[in-house]
Write an enzyme that holds these catalytic residues in place. Structure first.
Site, short mmCIF file in Angstrom:
data_model
loop_
_atom_site.label_atom_id
_atom_site.label_comp_id
_atom_site.label_asym_id
_atom_site.label_seq_id
_atom_site.Cartn_x
_atom_site.Cartn_y
_atom_site.Cartn_z
N GLU A 97 0.81 -1.21 0.00
CA GLU A 97 0.00 0.00 0.00
C GLU A 97 0.85 1.26 0.00
O GLU A 97 0.54 2.22 -0.69
CB GLU A 97 -0.93 -0.01 1.22
CG GLU A 97 -2.13 0.89 1.03
CD GLU A 97 -2.75 1.29 2.35
OE1 GLU A 97 -2.51 0.62 3.37
OE2 GLU A 97 -3.46 2.31 2.36
N ASP A 98 1.91 1.27 0.77
CA ASP A 98 2.65 2.51 1.00
C ASP A 98 3.99 2.64 0.30
O ASP A 98 4.60 3.69 0.33
CB ASP A 98 2.88 2.70 2.51
CG ASP A 98 1.58 2.95 3.26
OD1 ASP A 98 0.59 3.27 2.59
OD2 ASP A 98 1.58 2.81 4.49
#
Ligand code: MN
Length: 715
Positions: free
Chosen positions: A76-77
């Site tokens: 996600e990051d």
């Protein structure tokens, strides 16, 4: 923050066979990937996944879960991909991280806190692997523990509310009491700072004033058990500030009025002893009415089992007593995790990590997820999907629902007028099966009406009923229009006079009451136009009939022959009598996904769904018809156009036609479009039964060494 070797040691302490190397690599991978990112606390970002992994070791989860905990934010990051994780850490870890990434994406879509229940169900339904949920809860727990670092009060408040609405009940649902309590306490302290502070202060005050009343009561209860030869351990505690506050709210009571802020627990060896202990308690102390609950004979849905009772206990104090076996206690505190330890414990005592094995075994061996779910008695909502509206509202639908079902669930007027749907921002066919978490935007047009085609794929009763109701009403309308047209054409082509009056005069012959009734019968094919003509003009000569039969085969009526089974072709989604033709741009063949475009004066043109010509009609959704191929297999040949690059050498064209013929097809047209020294590019029209037949021809062509390139040519 846990250091690398500390984390590995922790996992090894309960699972000596854990993959040490993978754990080490995951730790370093998370550290590298998150790099210089910082948390609100000022700590390096990677401290978060490391702490999450630490929480997971407290649940004694297997190495894959710990690794997934370490990696849970990388996709996600950071620039990490699921494929990368799969390569480095295997499929299982990759699937867990993928599940967590999907949950994170879902979280961002939801904006409506009133729909917490649906959202919880969605999270449950999306966590196909229970470990995804456990890691998610650990993730949330650590975020809550560090909530106070977040600067913006409104952000803290939002996260705290979400925790109270979604994650604490979720933890409770899978029976993780400890996690639930901690989530609730932190959220409570954030949302109702003053109430929290005041309850904590009062509890402290009571503790000082109460001259150690809790130990006194414990002692007395222990004695009561011993006097009756019941082996038991008794513990006592204050209720948590949040549960006290909830009680105050529910009962509209002040802190002083809340008598039972203390709860005691009697743990015994077996179920029989539970009821013995209950008998001792009830015979010695006054029972408080309506406070008795037997969750042993009727467990809660999350598997929780215990007896609850309220009594005026020792020291004349109102207390709550929970009576349970130590196995039940373990399950109450650790939830689904302990559930497996308990089951395993029945067979083999000891080794407290064995439940992980069993959980994994079941996850891997269960032939279907339901089997696993049944075993764990968890409600996972496998029969439902939950989709977002563009505003972030959640709509719950039965599994296999389509955008049309979604549209009708929003409102019947939305359903009636839907012409298309954007799913996660992309235009998708109305028959697309919706997936959990899809964001669905229904495109509507006031010119649209429910299509009979929809009836073939909708699953909700609401959609089905609305479509059928509309079709019943509209069919008659369409039959009337069609019947009117048929009668007019026949009279006109025969140059016979037609008037309403003449028709009214013959109504009785056809058992009709109105002219519309007659039109409808003709439109439906129950009465032919010729019957009407012959009845209105009894002197009409038979001889002319033959001549006119040819006249009916005018373009408007070609569909009549094409859509009936006699000549094979059948298209679903059209009213009988509607003129239809196959567009020359994309040459649809049965099996192709198709749409119909209403063209002025020429009826309906059938295009393949990816035909470029369709772009021209994108602003006129009212002209689009959702149609499909009929079920009848059709003997008629359809023309499909292929673009072929062929070696330019003697005999290659002959070989080409051989290949086509060997596959029971014919070439109906051939055009050379381009020529180089070595290649010719040609457009070949081949006659095929359907898409499968076409694919066979294409495959055979591709197999020839003379052919350099074959593709369907759609404009
Ligand atoms: Mn996280």
């Amino acid at each position: 923050m846990l250091r690398q070797y500390e984390l590995v040691d922790l996992v090894k302490s309960y699972d000596p066979e854990a993959d040490e190397d993978a754990l080490n690599r995951a730790y370093v991978f998370a550290m590298k990937k998150h790099g210089a990112q910082l948390r609100a606390s000022g700590d390096p970002y990677y401290s978060h996944p490391v702490e999450v992994a630490g929480i997971l070791t407290k649940m004694k989860l297997d190495a894959s879960s710990i690794i997934a905990g370490l990696l849970h934010d990388t996709v996600e990051d950071t620039d990490t991909t699921v494929e990368e994780i799969k390569e480095l850490f295997g499929e299982q870890v990759a699937n867990l991280v993928d599940g967590l990434t999907k949950l994170a994406m879902i979280e961002q879509k939801s904006t409506n806190s009133k729909q917490a229940e649906n959202f919880r169900k969605l999270l449950l339904a999306m966590s196909e692997d229970i470990r995804v949920l456990l890691i998610k809860l650990a993730d949330r727990l650590h975020n809550m523990r560090t909530l106070h670092y977040i600067q913006k009060p409104e952000k803290r408040l939002r996260i705290a509310k979400e925790t109270l609405d979604i994650y604490a009940p979720l933890a409770e649902r899978i029976g993780m009491q400890e996690v639930k309590n901690e989530l609730e306490e932190i959220a409570f302290a954030e949302i109702h700072k003053e109430a929290h502070a005041s309850i904590v202060a009062r509890l402290n005050f009571l503790r000082e004033q109460g001259s150690n009343i809790v130990p006194k009561i414990i002692k007395q209860l222990q004695k009561d058990m011993k006097d009756n030869d019941i082996k038991a351990s008794v513990t006592g505690r204050e209720k948590t500030p949040y549960s006290i506050w909830r009680k105050m709210q529910q009962k509209n009571a002040t802190f002083e009025q809340l008598a039972d802020i203390m709860a005691f627990r009697i743990c015994v060896d077996d179920i029989g002893s539970c009821y013995q202990a209950l008998g001792v308690v009830h015979s010695k102390y006054h029972m408080v009415p309506r406070r008795f609950k037997d969750y042993i004979s009727t467990p809660k849905p999350n598997g929780y089992r215990s007896i609850h009772t309220g009594v005026i206990g020792p020291e004349n104090t109102r207390i709550e007593i929970q009576i349970r076996t130590s196995d039940m206690h373990e399950i109450a505190e650790k939830g689904v995790a302990a559930h497996w330890a308990y089951k395993q414990g029945q067979k083999a005592e000891g080794k407290n990590f064995r439940w992980v094995r069993e959980l994994l075994d079941i996850l891997e061996q269960a032939s279907n997820p339901e089997e696993f779910l049944e075993n764990t008695k968890m409600e996972m909502y496998n029969d439902q999907v939950f989709c977002f509206t563009p505003k972030g509202d959640l709509i719950g639908l039965p599994i296999s629902s389509t955008p049309v079902d979604f549209a009708y669930a929003v409102h019947s007027s939305v359903g009636d007028t839907c012409v298309g749907a954007k799913i996660n921002g992309e235009i998708k066919p109305l028959r697309t099966i919706l997936q959990n978490g899809d964001q669905v935007e229904v495109l509507t047009s006031s010119a649209q009406h429910p299509s009979p085609e929809w009836d073939r794929f909708v699953v909700t009763g609401k959609a089905r009923a609305a479509i059928r109701r509309y079709l019943r009403a509209s069919k008659r309308e369409q039959f009337i229009t069609l019947g009117d047209e048929i009668i007019q054409r026949i009279f006109k082509s025969e140059r016979m006079e037609l008037s309403d009056k003449a028709l009214v005069n013959v109504l009785a012959n056809f058992e009709c009451e109105t002219i519309n009734d007659l039109y409808a019968k003709v439109g439906e094919g129950l009465v032919t136009g010729w019957d009407v003509l012959k009845t209105v003009h009894p002197g009409y000569k038979q001889s002319k009939l033959t001549k006119v039969v040819n006249a009916i085969k005018s373009p408007v009526f070609t569909n009549k022959s094409k859509s009936t089974k006699k000549s094979g072709m059948e298209i679903k989604g059209l009213v009988p009598g509607m003129a239809v033709h196959f567009s020359g741009c994309c040459h649809p063949v049965p099996g192709d996904r198709i749409v119909g475009i209403v063209t002025t004066g020429k009826g309906v043109a059938v295009h393949t769904i990816d035909c470029k010509v369709l772009e021209k009609f994108s602003k006129e959704p009212e002209r689009w018809l959702d149609i499909g191929w009929g079920d009848e297999s059709d003997k008629e040949k359809h023309v499909a156009r292929l673009k072929i690059m062929l070696n330019d050498e003697p005999g290659s064209l002959g070989e080409l036609s051989h290949i086509v013929a060997r596959n029971n097809s014919n070439i109906s047209n051939l055009t050379i479009t381009h020529r180089t020294i070595t290649y010719v590019e040609i457009l070949v029209d081949v006659e095929v039964k359907d898409l499968k037949h076409l694919n066979d021809v294409v495959a055979a062509l591709k197999a020839s060494k003379l052919v350099g390139y074959v593709a369907r040519d759609k404009q």
